[in-house]
Design a protein around this motif. Structure first.
Motif, PDB file in Angstrom:
ATOM      1  N   PHE A  71       0.930   3.964  -2.878  1.00 46.46           N
ATOM      2  CA  PHE A  71       0.605   5.352  -2.544  1.00 46.46           C
ATOM      3  C   PHE A  71       1.665   6.305  -3.094  1.00 46.46           C
ATOM      4  O   PHE A  71       1.348   7.331  -3.711  1.00 46.46           O
ATOM      5  CB  PHE A  71       0.497   5.498  -1.026  1.00 46.46           C
ATOM      6  N   LEU A  77      -3.949   3.308   2.917  1.00 42.08           N
ATOM      7  CA  LEU A  77      -2.657   3.329   3.595  1.00 42.08           C
ATOM      8  C   LEU A  77      -2.807   3.316   5.114  1.00 42.08           C
ATOM      9  O   LEU A  77      -2.040   2.657   5.810  1.00 42.08           O
ATOM     10  CB  LEU A  77      -1.868   4.565   3.156  1.00 42.08           C
ATOM     11  N   THR A  96      -5.839   4.097  -1.506  1.00 39.29           N
ATOM     12  CA  THR A  96      -4.855   3.030  -1.267  1.00 39.29           C
ATOM     13  C   THR A  96      -5.087   2.318   0.053  1.00 39.29           C
ATOM     14  O   THR A  96      -4.540   1.235   0.269  1.00 39.29           O
ATOM     15  CB  THR A  96      -3.427   3.613  -1.258  1.00 39.29           C
ATOM     16  N   LEU A 150      -5.907   9.996  -2.029  1.00 37.21           N
ATOM     17  CA  LEU A 150      -4.958   8.894  -2.210  1.00 37.21           C
ATOM     18  C   LEU A 150      -4.846   8.043  -0.951  1.00 37.21           C
ATOM     19  O   LEU A 150      -4.656   6.825  -1.031  1.00 37.21           O
ATOM     20  CB  LEU A 150      -3.591   9.441  -2.617  1.00 37.21           C
ATOM     21  N   PHE A 151      -4.891   8.675   0.227  1.00 34.34           N
ATOM     22  CA  PHE A 151      -4.905   7.900   1.472  1.00 34.34           C
ATOM     23  C   PHE A 151      -6.028   6.872   1.436  1.00 34.34           C
ATOM     24  O   PHE A 151      -5.843   5.702   1.761  1.00 34.34           O
ATOM     25  CB  PHE A 151      -5.130   8.825   2.675  1.00 34.34           C
ATOM     26  N   THR A 194       3.416  15.735  -0.527  1.00 37.67           N
ATOM     27  CA  THR A 194       2.112  15.933  -1.168  1.00 37.67           C
ATOM     28  C   THR A 194       1.680  17.394  -1.208  1.00 37.67           C
ATOM     29  O   THR A 194       0.569  17.688  -1.646  1.00 37.67           O
ATOM     30  CB  THR A 194       1.018  15.137  -0.426  1.00 37.67           C
ATOM     31  N   LYS A 205       0.827  -1.205   0.000  1.00 38.14           N
ATOM     32  CA  LYS A 205       0.000   0.000   0.000  1.00 38.14           C
ATOM     33  C   LYS A 205       0.862   1.256   0.000  1.00 38.14           C
ATOM     34  O   LYS A 205       0.557   2.236  -0.686  1.00 38.14           O
ATOM     35  CB  LYS A 205      -0.938   0.002   1.213  1.00 38.14           C
TER      36      LYS A 205
END
Length: 480
Positions: free
Chosen positions: A173, A274, A272, A268-269, A227, A169
């Motif tokens: 990410f 994460l 994925t 994106l967190f 990011t 992950k």
């Protein structure tokens, strides 16, 4: 009582997950390439492009890619996934398909140490040096500087094990983060994000911070740096506002770009998973605090943060055992990392200055093409790299780094101030050899305070641009 500690530094040869190192899309139409293998630089004709190909029929291949992508998007996407997509740009939506992302279950859990060249590994051993050449590192890592650097720092601090991050992950990410930076931006691209992340690491190692920050603080700082400009399109906030772009409407003309960067990172967190293993409350708290750091990079709020910083320093009341004070220092550190280009050695600083100025000028070209008022500093006929940089150093960078040196009076701080003074003198010397700029252009720099100058510049010379591609007019423009 809150316990502050430093984590042990782990060896560089720790195993790393093997994953696709491709740019913006892991699909290749070459018969000799593997869908899940690392990219061959001889086969890639674009960095972080939608596809790579060997065929000369580019249009047909692109249509094939879109057709398959449309099929996947309509049949395979679940409800939660579609909700995440709405947070993101159209470009992100197109590239969010599992077809382009790769299928992680086939990826082994060891890292491709063998893919690091000897020179890249040697550079990583000196990643804390202020003269770190991120341009060279990007070449040595085949254009994957952000992935490689960020993973190395997280691994070095032991954060992967400490926060029980799933290796697959995490790698996925980081690949997606790098993909979502626009490679066609001269300045706000993945290399800039890697440069800011490396600078942030240098600040995290400063004595006052190193002995006070917790592992959670360090994790937030590194992720925020990586990011902080996610999905940045290469135009600034005033441009988005005056063209009625949907992002300006969505965020009510307030920190438009920074809010978009933050929400894109959150997307994106969640995509994925994460941090899906953490309690929901902890995960949401991390997302909010990440947003607090990224929003601090809004250069139009420079005066607010600088005034608070000065008050703390004058009153000598900063207590880094207090979480809110540590978080504020992380905000200031990220602000410094974001606009530290004038503090780098001349060979690096000059490249960044030329890149950000070209991005300004590209925005000005768009404005001229569509008969919009040209933004200050964006007219290539009235401005030069030198006059823009002298103004930025004088009104934005020097005040910030002078206060940072008061807070952390170290060799690094003195080195940064020294480079900045030399770079300013170098630009002044070059200015004398060039055609003088117009009075209007001079006034646009000298006649503003820090906050006003910040709104008109990018936020890293100044990094406050973004919204859509710098190659076309954005959605909602009054021009057809």
């Amino acid at each position: 009582m809150e316990v502050c500690y430093q984590l042990p530094v782990l060896p560089l040869d720790r195993p790393v997950p093997k994953h696709v190192l491709s740019r913006r899309g892991a699909i290749s139409f070459s018969s000799s390439s593997s869908l899940f293998g690392a990219p061959d630089p001889r086969q890639l004709s674009q960095r972080r492009g939608a596809i790579s190909y060997d065929s000369s029929d580019q249009t047909a291949l692109y249509i094939r890619m879109l057709a398959r992508l449309s099929c996947v998007s309509t049949s395979a996407s679940s409800g939660p996934e579609r909700r995440v997509h709405r947070l993101l740009s159209f470009q992100r939506y197109l590239h969010s398909s599992r077809l382009l992302r790769g299928v992680p279950q086939q990826i082994p859990l060891h890292i491709l140490d063998e893919d690091y060249t000897g020179q890249a590994r040697c550079m990583l051993e000196k990643v804390g040096n202020w003269n770190f050449d991120i341009f060279l590192f990007d070449k040595l890592t085949n254009g994957n500087s952000l992935i490689t650097l960020t993973f190395h720092l997280l691994n070095q601090y032991g954060l992967v094990e400490l926060f029980r991050l799933d290796m697959v992950k995490l790698w996925r990410f980081l690949v997606m983060v790098q993909e979502d930076y626009h490679s066609d931006n001269p300045y706000h691209n993945a290399v800039h994000a890697a440069d800011v992340t490396q600078a942030m690491y240098c600040y995290l190692r400063e004595p006052l911070l190193a002995k006070s920050l917790t592992s959670y603080d360090i994790l937030l700082g590194i992720l925020a740096a990586a990011t902080h400009d996610l999905d940045h399109p290469g135009v600034n906030q005033p441009f988005l506002i005056k063209t009625d772009h949907y992002l300006a409407t969505l965020y009510r003309n307030t920190s438009v770009l920074e809010n978009h960067h933050w929400k894109s990172a959150v997307g994106l967190f969640r995509e994925t998973g994460l941090f899906s293993h953490l309690p929901a409350e902890d995960s949401l708290s991390m997302e909010r605090e990440l947003g607090s750091l990224i929003l601090a990079t809004d250069i139009s709020r420079q005066n607010d943060y600088l005034s608070r910083f000065r008050v703390h320093l004058d009153q000598e009341d900063l207590c880094l055992s207090n979480y809110s004070h540590r978080h504020f220092i992380l905000q200031m550190a990220l602000k410094c990392a974001d606009i530290c280009n004038p503090c780098r050695p001349w060979e690096l600083s000059k490249q960044w200055s030329e890149r950000v100025t070209e991005e300004f000028f590209q925005q000005g070209d768009i404005e001229k093409k569509h008969k919009l008022e040209v933004s200050p500093l964006c007219d290539r006929q009235k401005n030069t790299v030198g006059n823009i940089q002298i103004g930025f150093i004088t009104y934005v960078a020097e005040p910030l780094f002078a206060e940072w040196a008061r807070f952390s009076d170290t060799r690094l701080s003195q080195t940064m101030l020294g480079h900045m003074g030399l770079n300013k003198a170098s630009w002044s010397g070059l200015q004398q050899e060039q055609t003088p700029v117009s009075e209007e252009a001079e006034a646009s720099i000298a006649g503003t305070d820090t906050e006003g100058a910040a709104v008109r510049r990018d936020s890293t010379t100044a990094t406050a641009t973004g919204g859509t591609s710098s190659k076309e007019i954005p959605q909602g423009s009054s021009e057809s």
